[in-house]
Design a protein around this motif. Structure first.
Motif, PDB file in Angstrom:
ATOM      1  N   GLY A  40      21.468  64.343  83.833  1.00 57.30           N
ATOM      2  CA  GLY A  40      21.930  63.517  82.718  1.00 57.30           C
ATOM      3  C   GLY A  40      21.787  62.032  83.027  1.00 57.30           C
ATOM      4  N   LYS A  73      19.544  59.487  80.937  1.00 57.34           N
ATOM      5  CA  LYS A  73      20.114  58.258  80.380  1.00 57.34           C
ATOM      6  C   LYS A  73      19.225  57.054  80.724  1.00 57.34           C
ATOM      7  CE  LYS A  73      24.019  55.135  81.207  1.00 57.34           C
ATOM      8  NZ  LYS A  73      23.563  54.195  80.247  1.00 57.34           N
ATOM      9  N   HIS A 108      22.012  74.203  75.804  1.00 59.30           N
ATOM     10  CA  HIS A 108      23.417  73.932  75.487  1.00 59.30           C
ATOM     11  C   HIS A 108      23.843  74.648  74.210  1.00 59.30           C
ATOM     12  CE1 HIS A 108      23.581  69.980  78.020  1.00 59.30           C
ATOM     13  NE2 HIS A 108      23.400  71.067  78.740  1.00 59.30           N
ATOM     14  N   GLU A 109      22.907  74.698  73.250  1.00 52.92           N
ATOM     15  CA  GLU A 109      23.237  75.315  71.964  1.00 52.92           C
ATOM     16  C   GLU A 109      23.640  76.776  72.137  1.00 52.92           C
ATOM     17  OE1 GLU A 109      20.095  75.012  69.100  1.00 52.92           O
ATOM     18  OE2 GLU A 109      21.116  76.335  67.704  1.00 52.92           O
ATOM     19  N   GLU A 118      31.731  75.085  74.025  1.00 54.60           N
ATOM     20  CA  GLU A 118      32.186  73.767  73.607  1.00 54.60           C
ATOM     21  C   GLU A 118      33.580  73.499  74.127  1.00 54.60           C
ATOM     22  OE1 GLU A 118      30.527  71.051  72.199  1.00 54.60           O
ATOM     23  OE2 GLU A 118      29.043  72.482  72.909  1.00 54.60           O
ATOM     24  N   PHE A 144      18.687  57.455  68.454  1.00 52.37           N
ATOM     25  CA  PHE A 144      18.123  58.284  69.515  1.00 52.37           C
ATOM     26  C   PHE A 144      18.792  59.659  69.533  1.00 52.37           C
ATOM     27  CE2 PHE A 144      16.716  59.024  73.960  1.00 52.37           C
ATOM     28  CZ  PHE A 144      15.417  58.560  73.848  1.00 52.37           C
ATOM     29  N   GLU A 167      17.572  61.829  66.927  1.00 54.96           N
ATOM     30  CA  GLU A 167      16.189  62.263  67.124  1.00 54.96           C
ATOM     31  C   GLU A 167      16.087  63.370  68.172  1.00 54.96           C
ATOM     32  OE1 GLU A 167      13.484  59.072  67.895  1.00 54.96           O
ATOM     33  OE2 GLU A 167      11.721  60.344  67.626  1.00 54.96           O
ATOM     34  N   ILE A 168      16.754  63.197  69.329  1.00 54.53           N
ATOM     35  CA  ILE A 168      16.633  64.251  70.348  1.00 54.53           C
ATOM     36  C   ILE A 168      17.961  64.810  70.847  1.00 54.53           C
ATOM     37  CG2 ILE A 168      14.377  63.538  71.218  1.00 54.53           C
ATOM     38  CD1 ILE A 168      15.899  62.447  73.678  1.00 54.53           C
ATOM     39  N   GLY A 169      19.067  64.332  70.327  1.00 61.15           N
ATOM     40  CA  GLY A 169      20.342  64.935  70.701  1.00 61.15           C
ATOM     41  C   GLY A 169      20.952  64.416  71.983  1.00 61.15           C
ATOM     42  N   MET A 170      20.467  63.259  72.472  1.00 61.89           N
ATOM     43  CA  MET A 170      21.029  62.743  73.722  1.00 61.89           C
ATOM     44  C   MET A 170      22.088  61.680  73.460  1.00 61.89           C
ATOM     45  SD  MET A 170      18.995  61.160  76.969  1.00 61.89           S
ATOM     46  CE  MET A 170      19.442  59.448  76.943  1.00 61.89           C
ATOM     47  N   THR A 171      23.254  61.862  74.085  1.00 60.99           N
ATOM     48  CA  THR A 171      24.333  60.884  73.932  1.00 60.99           C
ATOM     49  C   THR A 171      24.051  59.693  74.850  1.00 60.99           C
ATOM     50  OG1 THR A 171      25.659  61.810  75.702  1.00 60.99           O
ATOM     51  CG2 THR A 171      25.987  62.761  73.518  1.00 60.99           C
ATOM     52  N   GLY A 183      23.765  60.399  78.554  1.00 57.61           N
ATOM     53  CA  GLY A 183      22.760  61.334  79.058  1.00 57.61           C
ATOM     54  C   GLY A 183      23.104  62.801  78.850  1.00 57.61           C
ATOM     55  N   ASP A 184      24.185  63.075  78.116  1.00 54.36           N
ATOM     56  CA  ASP A 184      24.516  64.468  77.803  1.00 54.36           C
ATOM     57  C   ASP A 184      23.723  64.878  76.556  1.00 54.36           C
ATOM     58  OD1 ASP A 184      25.636  66.953  77.808  1.00 54.36           O
ATOM     59  OD2 ASP A 184      27.641  66.318  77.215  1.00 54.36           O
ATOM     60  N   PHE A 185      23.588  66.197  76.366  1.00 50.36           N
ATOM     61  CA  PHE A 185      22.824  66.676  75.217  1.00 50.36           C
ATOM     62  C   PHE A 185      23.677  67.541  74.303  1.00 50.36           C
ATOM     63  CE2 PHE A 185      19.532  65.124  77.834  1.00 50.36           C
ATOM     64  CZ  PHE A 185      18.527  64.744  76.960  1.00 50.36           C
ATOM     65  N   ALA A 186      23.492  67.336  73.008  1.00 49.59           N
ATOM     66  CA  ALA A 186      24.266  68.056  72.005  1.00 49.59           C
ATOM     67  C   ALA A 186      24.050  69.552  72.116  1.00 49.59           C
ATOM     68  CB  ALA A 186      23.853  67.597  70.614  1.00 49.59           C
ATOM     69  N   GLY A 187      25.101  70.304  71.873  1.00 50.97           N
ATOM     70  CA  GLY A 187      24.960  71.751  71.805  1.00 50.97           C
ATOM     71  C   GLY A 187      25.626  72.213  70.540  1.00 50.97           C
ATOM     72  N   ALA A 238      23.325  70.692  67.461  1.00 48.42           N
ATOM     73  CA  ALA A 238      21.929  70.872  67.891  1.00 48.42           C
ATOM     74  C   ALA A 238      21.028  71.355  66.750  1.00 48.42           C
ATOM     75  CB  ALA A 238      21.857  71.812  69.090  1.00 48.42           C
ATOM     76  N   PRO A 239      21.441  72.375  65.960  1.00 43.16           N
ATOM     77  CA  PRO A 239      20.577  72.780  64.849  1.00 43.16           C
ATOM     78  C   PRO A 239      20.429  71.703  63.780  1.00 43.16           C
ATOM     79  CG  PRO A 239      22.374  74.366  65.162  1.00 43.16           C
ATOM     80  CD  PRO A 239      22.602  73.277  66.135  1.00 43.16           C
ATOM     81  N   GLU A 256      17.846  69.522  65.140  1.00 41.46           N
ATOM     82  CA  GLU A 256      16.557  70.215  65.177  1.00 41.46           C
ATOM     83  C   GLU A 256      15.928  70.370  63.785  1.00 41.46           C
ATOM     84  OE1 GLU A 256      16.656  73.961  67.139  1.00 41.46           O
ATOM     85  OE2 GLU A 256      14.546  74.374  66.705  1.00 41.46           O
TER      86      GLU A 256
END
Lengths: 184, 301
Positions: free
Chosen positions: A62, A66, A176-177, A182, B255, B258-262, B265-269, B273-274, B277
């Motif tokens: 991460g 970043k 993650h999805e 969560e 950003f 567009e790609i789900g990055m916070t 540096g974490d990523f959406a789930g 995410a859908p 997407e």
């Protein structure tokens, strides 16, 4: 002795109300700082063993994501070395992912874990995602390496790096999805 | 005698409640009909020229594809089958491909507009508000027209709709008319001066459906994006007001969409995410910038 008390008597009135408030505020801030430090240490303490290992691996990836993201956002200047280091980190950690999620009670239900049981129910898809991630990260590494040898960096090349990076980190969301629980 | 009197009183109260309900219901239906006519008045739904390729943009922005495509089971695009757990049971999104039997291939522009803006099915019944017509209420007529053209050109899939699994009888759908009186905004006309970011967030994108608190009847009285502790599937959804996003700059939001990055540096789930997407990642960079601008503006409190 007499001298000492007279010094105190002299100093107390000098020490006005605003100073007292300042002292009080400083000690309050110190207290809050200590409390925050203790709780954040505790947050890390909660995880141990394999869970701590994989959380740190995710955190490390991460951190690199970043750094690269900040370049594309214009928060940091474009730097191919960072991209190379990021892709190396992705590949290295990507390879350890299957090992870091063993099917043990600790790994499944240990404190702080965000791992979904779906990982073990659908192990094949989980490892396929990790492999996809490694492949795309290798591609990112290759694109960055190619640019490193070329002399000019134009819009097209940064666009290529951008899309290679996007492709690689797509796996993060995909995984993650389906496989991260969560929190909150 | 005493018992008889009690039964009579209860009966009378019941009848009174029933008639009040019926009156409100009728009023609601009347109101909806007249609002619909109003909505078509400024730009005639039937004479506008459709831009089919732009229709895909509308479908992305409005989230049609995400909710009506069962990606999890490799379902065909727009063929429905996605389950939604609601307080009254599990609902399954229907097939909205151009299939004339199982999809919406026979729908006219007016019927699509009626569904999206008034929450009415072609047979006149109310849709459950799981279809976010409360947000689509202010949808621009041109957007409806373009979306209609694109949907009609979509690949027809002959897949029957899944059955909802509700614990209340389907007849309760009549009560949705009552619900609409409370939660469907009074002004159906799109506001020409509305900034595009606000239109994308509050209308097409229907962000409030998850990012705002729901009341006891599942309605959203206040569409401020203050988060929802009881979000879809019981997961808590964060606030995305200006204050909640104080550590985010506009580029971070664009950003993320567009790609789900916070920013860290974490990523959406989970359920975001859908959305990224199927919806926000397909929009134009200018759209994401407009969304970011709206979210960080003073209106978004």
């Amino acid at each position: 002795m007499n001298n000492l008390t007279s010094t105190f008597r002299l100093r107390w009135p000098e020490c006005g109300l605003s100073t007292l408030i300042r002292i009080a505020l400083c000690s309050m801030l110190c207290f809050i700082g200590v409390v925050l430090a203790v709780t954040s240490v505790k947050a890390h303490e909660g995880a141990s063993g394999i869970i701590k290992q994989r959380m740190e691996a995710m955190k490390s990836m991460g951190d690199y994501a970043k750094l690269v993201g900040d370049m594309f956002k214009g928060k940091a200047s474009f730097d191919l070395d960072t991209i190379r280091m990021a892709s190396e980190s992705f590949i290295r950690h990507g390879q350890t992912i299957p090992m870091q999620f063993p099917d043990t009670p600790e790994s499944r239900e240990g404190p702080m874990t965000e791992a979904s049981p779906a990982i073990w129910d659908d192990w094949q898809q989980f490892t396929a995602l990790a492999e996809q991630f490694i492949r795309d990260s290798r591609q990112l590494e290759a694109v960055a390496a190619m640019l490193q040898t070329s002399e000019t960096l134009d819009d097209t090349s940064t666009r290529n790096v951008r899309s290679a990076f996007f492709k690689a980190v797509k796996s993060c969301s995909n995984c993650h999805e389906n496989f991260r629980l969560e929190h909150e | 005698m005493k018992i008889g009197a009690r039964v009579a009183v209860v009966g009378v109260i019941f009848c009174v409640i029933l008639s009040i309900t019926a009156i409100i219901q009728l009023q609601s239906n009347k109101r909806i009909e007249s609002l619909r006519r109003e909505a078509w008045r400024d730009a005639d739904l039937l004479t506008l020229v459709a831009n089919e390729s732009r229709g895909e943009w509308v479908a992305r922005a409005a989230g049609c594809i995400g909710c009506h495509t069962d990606s999890e089971n490799d379902g065909e695009m727009l063929a429905g089958g996605v389950g939604f757990d609601t307080p009254i049971g599990r609902m399954i999104s229907p097939n909205i491909t151009s299939d004339r039997r199982y999809g919406i291939g026979t729908w006219s522009r007016e019927q699509l507009a009626d569904a999206l803006i008034n929450g009415r099915a072609p047979n006149g019944s109310h849709y459950w508000p799981v279809l976010p017509y409360t947000a689509y209420r202010s949808m621009k007529t041109q957007d409806v027209v373009d979306l209609h053209a694109w949907l009609m050109a979509s690949k027809p899939i002959a897949l029957p709709d899944g059955e909802h699994n509700l614990w209340i009888p389907d007849a309760a759908r009549h009560l949705v008319g009552l619900w609409k009186v409370l939660y469907v905004p009074a002004e159906p006309l799109p506001n020409a001066s509305m900034p595009s970011g606000q239109y994308l967030v509050q209308n097409l994108g229907h962000c409030a459906e998850c990012h705002a608190q729901r009341g006891i009847t599942s309605g959203i009285a206040n569409r401020s994006l203050t988060g929802n502790t009881q979000g879809p599937h019981g997961v808590s959804v964060p606030a995305i007001t200006k204050t909640a996003l104080r550590d985010w700059i506009a580029e971070d939001i664009a950003f993320y969409l567009e790609i789900g990055m916070t920013p860290d540096g974490d990523f959406a789930g989970a359920h975001m995410a859908p959305v990224i997407e199927h919806s926000t990642s397909h929009l134009e960079p200018a759209d994401r910038a407009a969304i970011a601008e709206y979210l960080l503006s003073d209106i978004n409190q």
